[in-house]
Design a protein around this motif. Structure first.
Motif, PDB file in Angstrom:
ATOM      1  N   PRO A 260       1.023   2.909  27.698  1.00  0.00           N
ATOM      2  CA  PRO A 260       2.489   2.958  27.546  1.00  0.00           C
ATOM      3  C   PRO A 260       3.033   1.902  26.593  1.00  0.00           C
ATOM      4  N   LYS A 261       2.455   0.696  26.608  1.00  0.00           N
ATOM      5  CA  LYS A 261       2.935  -0.352  25.706  1.00  0.00           C
ATOM      6  C   LYS A 261       2.651  -0.001  24.245  1.00  0.00           C
ATOM      7  N   ARG A 262       1.465   0.571  23.998  1.00  0.00           N
ATOM      8  CA  ARG A 262       1.086   0.882  22.612  1.00  0.00           C
ATOM      9  C   ARG A 262       1.829   2.098  22.053  1.00  0.00           C
ATOM     10  N   SER A 263       2.218   3.029  22.922  1.00  0.00           N
ATOM     11  CA  SER A 263       2.869   4.255  22.452  1.00  0.00           C
ATOM     12  C   SER A 263       4.378   4.247  22.646  1.00  0.00           C
ATOM     13  N   LYS A 264       4.940   3.146  23.152  1.00  0.00           N
ATOM     14  CA  LYS A 264       6.371   3.099  23.432  1.00  0.00           C
ATOM     15  C   LYS A 264       7.200   3.217  22.166  1.00  0.00           C
ATOM     16  N   ALA A 265       6.735   2.577  21.081  1.00  0.00           N
ATOM     17  CA  ALA A 265       7.503   2.585  19.834  1.00  0.00           C
ATOM     18  C   ALA A 265       7.490   3.939  19.137  1.00  0.00           C
ATOM     19  N   LEU A 266       6.634   4.861  19.576  1.00  0.00           N
ATOM     20  CA  LEU A 266       6.528   6.162  18.922  1.00  0.00           C
ATOM     21  C   LEU A 266       7.586   7.150  19.394  1.00  0.00           C
ATOM     22  N   GLY A 267       8.304   6.811  20.472  1.00  0.00           N
ATOM     23  CA  GLY A 267       9.303   7.730  21.013  1.00  0.00           C
ATOM     24  C   GLY A 267       8.808   8.387  22.287  1.00  0.00           C
ATOM     25  N   ASP A 268       9.727   8.930  23.052  1.00  0.00           N
ATOM     26  CA  ASP A 268       9.377   9.511  24.347  1.00  0.00           C
ATOM     27  C   ASP A 268       8.492  10.741  24.206  1.00  0.00           C
ATOM     28  N   THR A 269       8.827  11.602  23.258  1.00  0.00           N
ATOM     29  CA  THR A 269       8.057  12.840  23.107  1.00  0.00           C
ATOM     30  C   THR A 269       6.630  12.553  22.664  1.00  0.00           C
ATOM     31  N   THR A 270       6.495  11.710  21.662  1.00  0.00           N
ATOM     32  CA  THR A 270       5.155  11.373  21.169  1.00  0.00           C
ATOM     33  C   THR A 270       4.353  10.625  22.223  1.00  0.00           C
ATOM     34  N   ALA A 271       5.008   9.728  22.950  1.00  0.00           N
ATOM     35  CA  ALA A 271       4.307   8.980  23.986  1.00  0.00           C
ATOM     36  C   ALA A 271       3.794   9.913  25.074  1.00  0.00           C
ATOM     37  N   ALA A 272       4.603  10.912  25.458  1.00  0.00           N
ATOM     38  CA  ALA A 272       4.154  11.874  26.465  1.00  0.00           C
ATOM     39  C   ALA A 272       2.969  12.684  25.961  1.00  0.00           C
ATOM     40  N   TRP A 273       2.997  13.040  24.667  1.00  0.00           N
ATOM     41  CA  TRP A 273       1.881  13.798  24.091  1.00  0.00           C
ATOM     42  C   TRP A 273       0.613  12.953  24.061  1.00  0.00           C
ATOM     43  N   VAL A 274       0.732  11.681  23.712  1.00  0.00           N
ATOM     44  CA  VAL A 274      -0.427  10.794  23.672  1.00  0.00           C
ATOM     45  C   VAL A 274      -1.025  10.619  25.067  1.00  0.00           C
ATOM     46  N   LYS A 275      -0.166  10.488  26.075  1.00  0.00           N
ATOM     47  CA  LYS A 275      -0.661  10.350  27.451  1.00  0.00           C
ATOM     48  C   LYS A 275      -1.414  11.601  27.889  1.00  0.00           C
ATOM     49  N   THR A 276      -0.860  12.762  27.559  1.00  0.00           N
ATOM     50  CA  THR A 276      -1.545  14.005  27.914  1.00  0.00           C
ATOM     51  C   THR A 276      -2.887  14.123  27.216  1.00  0.00           C
ATOM     52  N   LEU A 277      -2.920  13.758  25.929  1.00  0.00           N
ATOM     53  CA  LEU A 277      -4.172  13.811  25.173  1.00  0.00           C
ATOM     54  C   LEU A 277      -5.198  12.847  25.752  1.00  0.00           C
ATOM     55  N   ALA A 278      -4.748  11.662  26.128  1.00  0.00           N
ATOM     56  CA  ALA A 278      -5.674  10.674  26.690  1.00  0.00           C
ATOM     57  C   ALA A 278      -6.241  11.146  28.029  1.00  0.00           C
ATOM     58  N   ARG A 279      -5.397  11.722  28.848  1.00  0.00           N
ATOM     59  CA  ARG A 279      -5.898  12.224  30.133  1.00  0.00           C
ATOM     60  C   ARG A 279      -6.886  13.361  29.932  1.00  0.00           C
ATOM     61  N   ARG A 280      -6.602  14.211  28.955  1.00  0.00           N
ATOM     62  CA  ARG A 280      -7.510  15.337  28.688  1.00  0.00           C
ATOM     63  C   ARG A 280      -8.864  14.841  28.193  1.00  0.00           C
ATOM     64  N   CYS A 281      -8.848  13.882  27.311  1.00  0.00           N
ATOM     65  CA  CYS A 281     -10.104  13.363  26.769  1.00  0.00           C
ATOM     66  C   CYS A 281     -10.868  12.543  27.810  1.00  0.00           C
ATOM     67  N   ALA A 282     -10.140  11.881  28.700  1.00  0.00           N
ATOM     68  CA  ALA A 282     -10.791  11.028  29.699  1.00  0.00           C
ATOM     69  C   ALA A 282     -11.478  11.830  30.782  1.00  0.00           C
ATOM     70  N   MET A 283     -11.168  13.127  30.892  1.00  0.00           N
ATOM     71  CA  MET A 283     -11.815  13.916  31.929  1.00  0.00           C
ATOM     72  C   MET A 283     -13.295  14.102  31.676  1.00  0.00           C
ATOM     73  N   GLY A 284     -13.708  14.067  30.405  1.00  0.00           N
ATOM     74  CA  GLY A 284     -15.124  14.200  30.102  1.00  0.00           C
ATOM     75  C   GLY A 284     -15.671  15.541  30.537  1.00  0.00           C
ATOM     76  N   ASN A 285     -16.760  15.523  31.304  1.00  0.00           N
ATOM     77  CA  ASN A 285     -17.405  16.744  31.773  1.00  0.00           C
ATOM     78  C   ASN A 285     -16.831  17.259  33.087  1.00  0.00           C
ATOM     79  N   PHE A 286     -15.753  16.635  33.564  1.00  0.00           N
ATOM     80  CA  PHE A 286     -15.199  17.042  34.848  1.00  0.00           C
ATOM     81  C   PHE A 286     -14.527  18.405  34.748  1.00  0.00           C
TER      82      PHE A 286
END
Length: 644
Positions: free
Chosen positions: A14-40
């Motif tokens: 959240p600190k690193r993506s805060k300056a990008l705006g709410d929409t972009t920050a939400a997209w980055v969080k979703t992308l990070a969660r998707r990538c962090a799932m790995g083989n799950f």
């Protein structure tokens, strides 16, 4: 990476993506969660789960099959593309066909009782847009003849709507077919000529079957009464996905709308004679519809011509609107009225949404697009002037519902709320007297009235009078928890622009938040809060959504002020836009609502017996201390509402 490293990364995200705006920050969080799932959770895992579910079905293990399908449903709801591949979607279609073509009647009943078909149909409906997009990406010039919708799948989905499906299954079937036809979710894409032609090609036979005299009628047999609920649910989904099928040139669409409004809700033409709602073409084609697929013998079909009212609505059954249509504890009259309401509201919403998209000028990225549009318009005008309009031109006719029709729907929904959940038709009132049935009708009427007040439709200012608005506000203090929660969830989506809503509501809907508080947890808290049911954490969530809406309105107000100042139109902002956008102007609406509430105390302190007429009031009057405590509770609730 280790689990701790991933946790630290998510904490810093959240600190690193805060300056990008709410929409972009939400997209980055979703992308990070998707990538962090790995083989799950990935495509391979979902495909394995689908294969395991199919193997369990082959081994007659319906419980394990349902468990795997439930996991797939949860994953696909979040990431629909997981089932958009050829292997995954194809296996789901195979399993769906196997469930629908089960051999013995006993095995069919077990499958129906397990709910596997409903889960499969919901997965197909969610994954269909991703499947269509995946299909179009892989499609080449050499395989243009290959259809997006498999003919066998289309036949099975049609049978769900017209034969042996439930209301919920019928809705999912229509949504699946519509998504496979048009994977683009924008409203403008639904107005393209090619899309409308495809919709008519696929859905005209379905509309013809649903509006046949043997289905679109009110039967007298107990076993046939519930099937009209499935027909109306399928029509509601059809109106939501393909409103062009109900265009001004569609006599069947007009007939279905008249049936839902006049016969189901208003109880008119209750003699069993449906000839005034049917055209000659409809009556002649009914026998043709019944011959499709597995139909009764010729002898039974001949008998059915003389007693259509006894065998009407031979196919259907499903659960749709918030579980109301599938709730067997409700009377058939209640579910039928709710299905009719949803059908009428879905038709109005989808038609006006498509019309607004059609009237909005489309911005082309190149001059060639504009030239093509100009040629298309000239071609259409030539057809009209020469009188050589083709069949394709006729099916693209589109017009908004008549104002009298919209006004009547508003009045019916308001009347249901005023009558404490009793339907307008005197025929159905006897079957809807229980508190459970009346609560379901209040829930359906209030939610759909809110949906008609969507800012995109521009109906609220014209059709929702102040009296109707006050009646609607009473639903936010309903004594039934299910009604209050449903209405508040709908308002929350309206405030934040989620679900069916995209634009911020008017300020008088923002003021309804003041009625979303919970009373004190002591004695008499329900009386002090208008006998409203407790909703717990939903009240706090509602407050958060209201704050989000207020923040958005203030940003819009500041932006509008800056633009008006730049153009020298600051006076226009003060006289017009300020009262529409500034959140502070919602306060007068809230004060108006609270001043007319019976539980609101006056400045001098009014005796509770003179305000409330509940049976508990007589006991409160006898005890002076209890009366004082009740007055204090009412003042506390009022204070909380004003702070809200």
């Amino acid at each position: 990476h280790s689990a701790s490293a991933r946790a630290r990364a998510f904490d810093e995200l959240p600190k690193r993506s805060k300056a990008l705006g709410d929409t972009t920050a939400a997209w980055v969080k979703t992308l990070a969660r998707r990538c962090a799932m790995g083989n799950f959770v990935n495509v391979e895992t979902i495909n394995h789960c689908i294969l395991l579910a199919q193997e369990c079905f082959h081994e007659d293990d319906l419980a394990s099959c349902k468990s795997f399908l439930t996991c797939i449903q949860m994953a696909v709801t979040i990431y629909p593309t997981l089932c958009g591949t050829d292997e995954g979607f194809g296996t789901l279609v195979e399993l769906f066909g196997e469930c629908r073509s089960a051999g013995s009647a006993k095995w069919k009943k077990e499958i129906e009782a397990s709910g596997i078909v409903t889960i499969l149909s919901s997965i197909l409906a969610v994954a269909a847009p991703a499947r269509a997009a995946h299909f179009l990406d892989k499609k080449t010039i050499t395989d243009n003849s290959k259809p997006i919708i498999d003919p066998d799948l289309q036949a099975q989905l049609m049978n769900l709507c017209t034969r042996d499906g439930t209301p919920q299954q019928a809705k999912f079937a229509v949504y699946t077919m519509a998504s496979l036809l048009n994977p683009t979710t924008s409203a403008r894409s639904g107005m393209e000529r090619s899309t409308i032609e495809k919709e008519h090609e696929v859905f005209d036979p379905l509309l013809k079957a649903l509006t046949s005299p043997t289905r679109l009628s009110l039967p007298s047999g107990n076993n046939e009464k519930s099937k009209i609920v499935c027909v109306l649910a399928a029509l509601a989904a059809l109106a939501d996905c393909a409103p062009s099928v109900f265009g001004k040139d569609s006599s069947r669409g007009t007939k279905a709308l008249r049936f839902a409004l006049e016969m189901v809700l208003l109880g008119r033409n209750d003699s069993g004679d449906d000839n005034d709602l049917l055209s000659d073409d409809d009556q002649n084609s009914d026998e043709e519809d019944e011959t499709q697929g597995t139909s009764p013998s010729k002898k039974s079909r001949r008998k059915s011509k003389g007693r259509r009212s006894e065998i009407a609505s031979q196919r259907g059954g499903e659960g749709g609107y918030s579980g109301i249509l599938d709730d067997s504890s409700l009377s058939v009259a209640t579910r039928r009225a709710c299905a009719a309401i949803e059908f009428l509201v879905s038709h109005i919403r989808s038609t006006l949404t498509k019309m607004s998209a059609k009237s909005t000028p489309q911005q082309s990225s190149s001059g060639q697009d504009k030239e093509n549009q100009h040629q298309a318009v000239n071609h259409s005008s030539k057809e009209v002037s020469t009188g050589k309009s083709s069949k394709k031109t006729a099916v693209t006719s589109f017009e908004s519902p008549p104002p009298d029709h919209i006004k009547q729907v508003f009045e019916i929904l308001t009347q249901i709320l005023e009558d404490n959940g009793l339907p307008p038709s005197s025929r159905d009132r006897r079957d809807c007297k229980s508190s459970l049935n009346r609560a379901a009708l209040r829930q359906c009427a209030a939610v759909n009235l809110l949906r008609l007040c969507d800012a995109r439709l521009k109906l609220e200012k014209t059709y929702l009078s102040p009296g109707m608005w006050q009646v609607l506000s009473g639903s936010f203090l309903d004594e039934e928890t299910c009604v209050r929660e449903s209405v508040m969830d709908e308002l929350r989506q309206m405030l934040v622009g989620q679900g069916k809503y995209q634009h911020a509501p008017s300020l008088r809907f923002v003021s309804l938040v003041s009625l979303c508080t919970d009373g004190d947890h002591g004695a008499g808290h329900s009386v002090a809060n208008g006998n409203a049911a407790h909703i717990g954490k939903r009240s706090a969530a509602m407050k958060g959504s209201a704050l989000q809406c207020i923040t958005s309105l203030r940003k819009t107000c500041d932006l509008m002020l800056a633009q008006c100042r730049a153009h020298g139109a600051e006076r226009m902002f003060e006289e017009r836009y300020k009262m529409l956008l500034m959140p502070e102007f919602a306060v007068p609406f809230a004060l108006h609502l609270l001043s007319f509430r019976r539980e609101t105390p006056s400045a001098g302190g009014t005796a509770i017996a003179g305000i409330l007429t509940q049976p508990k009031v007589a006991q409160v009057e006898e005890d002076d201390e209890a009366l004082v405590h009740a007055e204090e509770s009412r003042h506390k609730v009022l204070k909380k509402r004003l702070k809200w």
